[in-house]
Design an enzyme around this catalytic site. Structure first.
Site, mmCIF file in Angstrom:
data_model
loop_
_atom_site.group_PDB
_atom_site.id
_atom_site.type_symbol
_atom_site.label_atom_id
_atom_site.label_comp_id
_atom_site.label_asym_id
_atom_site.label_seq_id
_atom_site.Cartn_x
_atom_site.Cartn_y
_atom_site.Cartn_z
ATOM 1 N NE ARG B 58 5.642 2.399 -2.857
ATOM 2 C CZ ARG B 58 4.719 3.118 -3.499
ATOM 3 N NH1 ARG B 58 4.428 4.339 -3.079
ATOM 4 N NH2 ARG B 58 4.084 2.635 -4.529
ATOM 5 C CD GLU B 95 -8.343 0.020 -14.542
ATOM 6 O OE1 GLU B 95 -9.467 -0.479 -14.536
ATOM 7 O OE2 GLU B 95 -7.712 0.318 -13.503
#
Lengths: 171, 171
Positions: B58, B95
């Protein structure tokens, strides 16, 4: 300006025996890139385009530039699972296996005239599937345009019967 | 024009509990998108930018538009394995697990001043890795710009000490 000088051949990418057409030198030269986008968009300047659709990921680069050139919005056609909202999906065959592209169901609709763009036309499977995605929204895929057409793969024969335009032909 | 009206919240994407900021309504509106890009690029108009780098995928959309706005070339920073020629690679922690981004070694070099752009600043890991990629070429990452900053994730604290600019802040 000879645009072919800004396309780099990279042998054996993404796999042995394939010569990849690298457009990064073209993207990196603002003058050459503008000339390429002018040439890509020119046949569609008076075609009442509603939006330009670009195919994930290099088609995004060409598509946003073409949308700006034509003064219209841009809509992404992505690999399966990448678009966050509700989608239409079209699968297509690869040499080994299959792949799929998606469009947001509300990206466009009835009455819209969509120009679909990508960087390279190879076998035509992705571009044909993208056109089918656009049709599923009710919009009309009225044109297909690419920077580079690999003529020896005859992908043009797999495309739907709409206006097709290429900037650079590789025979 | 209120640009936040063109950002759509999509709950539970890409996984439960995450509210995804969907920029496709913004991309689809030529006037709103142009306003967003003007706002994104404005602080860098007189910054002698050599090229805009956009992050896969993007960031490509925002980056090409910003490069055209600034009249400079565009260079892609991609996920590992996507760029065809020789690359520098930088890994960063997620994460769970890690990811990596790459830049062509010849995309830019000593003396170049690079503006790096992406659609959203979340935790900042990708943007910091992208800046490190640019530095590995010898070029200077002199600015970072995003359409949307998720302030509550404090990603700004992980960024290198260069000019940072955002168009829309989500607190």
């Amino acid at each position: 300006m000879d645009l072919t000088a800004f396309i780099r051949d990279v042998p054996d990418f993404p796999e042995p025996g394939i010569v990849f057409k690298d457009i990064t030198p073209l993207l990196g030269n603002a003058v050459a890139f503008a000339q390429a986008i002018d040439a890509l968009a020119e046949p569609f300047v008076d075609a009442q385009i509603s939006a330009v659709a670009g195919i994930d990921a290099r088609g995004f680069l060409v598509g946003v530039a073409a949308a700006q050139r034509l003064g219209v919005g841009f809509l992404p056609i992505r690999k399966a699972g990448k678009l966050p909202s509700d989608t239409h999906q079209v699968s297509y065959e690869l040499e080994y296996g299959s792949d799929a592209v998606e469009i947001h169901v509300d990206a466009c609709g009835t009455g819209d005239r969509i120009l679909i763009v990508d960087d390279v036309l190879a076998t035509g499977g992705t571009l044909a599937a993208a056109a089918e995605c656009v049709s599923m929204t009710g919009a009309a895929p009225i044109g297909l345009a690419v920077l580079i057409e690999l003529r020896f793969l005859a992908g043009r024969n797999r495309l739907p019967n709409v206006d097709f335009h290429t900037v650079i032909e590789v025979v």
